[in-house]
Design a protein around this motif. Structure first.
Motif, PDB file in Angstrom:
ATOM      1  N   THR A 178       0.852  -1.178   0.000  1.00 30.46           N
ATOM      2  CA  THR A 178       0.000   0.000   0.000  1.00 30.46           C
ATOM      3  C   THR A 178       0.893   1.234   0.000  1.00 30.46           C
ATOM      4  O   THR A 178       2.068   1.147   0.374  1.00 30.46           O
ATOM      5  CB  THR A 178      -0.904   0.035   1.247  1.00 30.46           C
ATOM      6  N   PRO A 179       0.378   2.392  -0.398  1.00 33.12           N
ATOM      7  CA  PRO A 179       1.222   3.590  -0.415  1.00 33.12           C
ATOM      8  C   PRO A 179       1.863   3.893   0.934  1.00 33.12           C
ATOM      9  O   PRO A 179       2.984   4.360   0.975  1.00 33.12           O
ATOM     10  CB  PRO A 179       0.257   4.700  -0.832  1.00 33.12           C
ATOM     11  N   THR A 180       1.169   3.600   2.029  1.00 34.98           N
ATOM     12  CA  THR A 180       1.771   3.897   3.326  1.00 34.98           C
ATOM     13  C   THR A 180       2.766   2.822   3.739  1.00 34.98           C
ATOM     14  O   THR A 180       3.651   3.082   4.535  1.00 34.98           O
ATOM     15  CB  THR A 180       0.694   4.059   4.412  1.00 34.98           C
ATOM     16  N   ALA A 181       2.640   1.606   3.209  1.00 37.29           N
ATOM     17  CA  ALA A 181       3.602   0.551   3.515  1.00 37.29           C
ATOM     18  C   ALA A 181       4.787   0.620   2.562  1.00 37.29           C
ATOM     19  O   ALA A 181       5.884   0.242   2.903  1.00 37.29           O
ATOM     20  CB  ALA A 181       2.942  -0.814   3.410  1.00 37.29           C
ATOM     21  N   ALA A 182       4.526   1.109   1.364  1.00 37.12           N
ATOM     22  CA  ALA A 182       5.534   1.255   0.313  1.00 37.12           C
ATOM     23  C   ALA A 182       6.096  -0.089  -0.113  1.00 37.12           C
ATOM     24  O   ALA A 182       5.730  -1.131   0.393  1.00 37.12           O
ATOM     25  CB  ALA A 182       6.645   2.196   0.741  1.00 37.12           C
TER      26      ALA A 182
ATOM     27  N   TYR B  84      -2.329  10.938  -3.031  1.00 42.44           N
ATOM     28  CA  TYR B  84      -3.019  12.227  -2.918  1.00 42.44           C
ATOM     29  C   TYR B  84      -3.430  12.748  -4.299  1.00 42.44           C
ATOM     30  O   TYR B  84      -4.551  13.190  -4.504  1.00 42.44           O
ATOM     31  CB  TYR B  84      -2.093  13.229  -2.215  1.00 42.44           C
ATOM     32  N   GLU B  85      -2.499  12.652  -5.273  1.00 38.87           N
ATOM     33  CA  GLU B  85      -2.774  13.138  -6.625  1.00 38.87           C
ATOM     34  C   GLU B  85      -3.700  12.205  -7.403  1.00 38.87           C
ATOM     35  O   GLU B  85      -4.356  12.622  -8.336  1.00 38.87           O
ATOM     36  CB  GLU B  85      -1.465  13.322  -7.406  1.00 38.87           C
ATOM     37  N   GLY B  86      -3.704  10.929  -7.061  1.00 39.37           N
ATOM     38  CA  GLY B  86      -4.520   9.966  -7.770  1.00 39.37           C
ATOM     39  C   GLY B  86      -3.860   9.411  -9.023  1.00 39.37           C
ATOM     40  O   GLY B  86      -4.508   8.759  -9.836  1.00 39.37           O
TER      41      GLY B  86
ATOM     42  N   VAL C 178      -1.114  15.733   2.987  1.00 40.02           N
ATOM     43  CA  VAL C 178      -0.357  16.391   1.925  1.00 40.02           C
ATOM     44  C   VAL C 178      -0.920  17.784   1.673  1.00 40.02           C
ATOM     45  O   VAL C 178      -2.131  17.966   1.577  1.00 40.02           O
ATOM     46  CB  VAL C 178      -0.429  15.579   0.615  1.00 40.02           C
ATOM     47  N   THR C 179      -0.019  18.750   1.564  1.00 44.12           N
ATOM     48  CA  THR C 179      -0.382  20.093   1.120  1.00 44.12           C
ATOM     49  C   THR C 179       0.455  20.386  -0.109  1.00 44.12           C
ATOM     50  O   THR C 179       1.677  20.264  -0.079  1.00 44.12           O
ATOM     51  CB  THR C 179      -0.105  21.154   2.200  1.00 44.12           C
ATOM     52  N   LYS C 180      -0.233  20.754  -1.195  1.00 43.21           N
ATOM     53  CA  LYS C 180       0.452  21.076  -2.447  1.00 43.21           C
ATOM     54  C   LYS C 180       0.497  22.590  -2.594  1.00 43.21           C
ATOM     55  O   LYS C 180      -0.478  23.287  -2.313  1.00 43.21           O
ATOM     56  CB  LYS C 180      -0.297  20.455  -3.630  1.00 43.21           C
TER      57      LYS C 180
END
Length: 185
Positions: free
Chosen positions: A27-31, A129-131, A175-177
């Motif tokens: 997963t993205p958080t597990a990478a 975050y961006e998809g 996330v803040t872009k």
């Protein structure tokens, strides 16, 4: 992965994965990712494929061809453990428990998740975050850096070298872009 380009951002100048190549993604958080091919002899070849192609040399045809061929021609061969059925049976409660906790985790809201942000997963968090994957053909992304307060951040420039924006990822994975003027989007 069979027949797909190793470098998805420069497909015309990339070696392609051999038949039977598989990919496992965390997963993205597990990478993490594992790209491998079963040799059907109790071993697998693991290919050291980058999870992100941030080095702008990957955009250069010659570099992409050489590196992708080098990765596919020099896999790490790993012998698989041959477990008995009784050993496998001992793992069933652990695996089942993990699956139940994963189901519970997926039903939690993003604010309830315990996200540990690291150098290894910060890009994955931004892509979630961006998809979509970050556009390395249009932008050059700097290496993520951690600030004194524990937040991670990185900027990106257009191909002319002009600042195009940046991201800040706090310790909770939020996330803040920012645009090229430093204004939040």
């Amino acid at each position: 992965m069979s027949g797909k380009a190793l470098n998805p951002y420069n497909e015309s100048a990339s070696a392609t994965f051999p038949n039977g190549t598989q990919a496992l993604y965390g997963t993205p958080t597990a990478a993490g990712q594992v790209i491998y091919k079963d040799n059907n002899d109790g071993t697998v070849n693991i290919y050291d494929v980058p999870s992100h192609f941030q080095d702008k040399r990957w955009d250069e045809d010659e570099y992409s061809k050489n590196q992708s061929n080098n990765i596919l021609n020099n896999p790490k061969t790993v012998k698989l453990k041959d477990f008995s059925q009784s050993e496998l049976d001992n793992w069933i409660p652990i695996i089942s428990e993990s699956n139940e906790s994963q189901a519970q985790d997926s039903s939690e809201s993003d604010s309830d998740k315990d996200t540990s942000v690291t150098r290894e997963n910060v890009i994955d968090i931004v892509e979630e975050y961006e998809g979509h994957s970050l556009n390395t053909s249009q932008y050059t992304y700097k290496e993520p850096e951690q600030s004194d307060d524990g937040d991670w951040g990185f900027s990106f420039t257009d191909k002319n070298g002009d600042l195009a924006g940046s991201y800040i990822i706090d310790q909770d994975g939020n996330v803040t872009k920012y645009d090229e003027d430093g204004e939040p989007e």
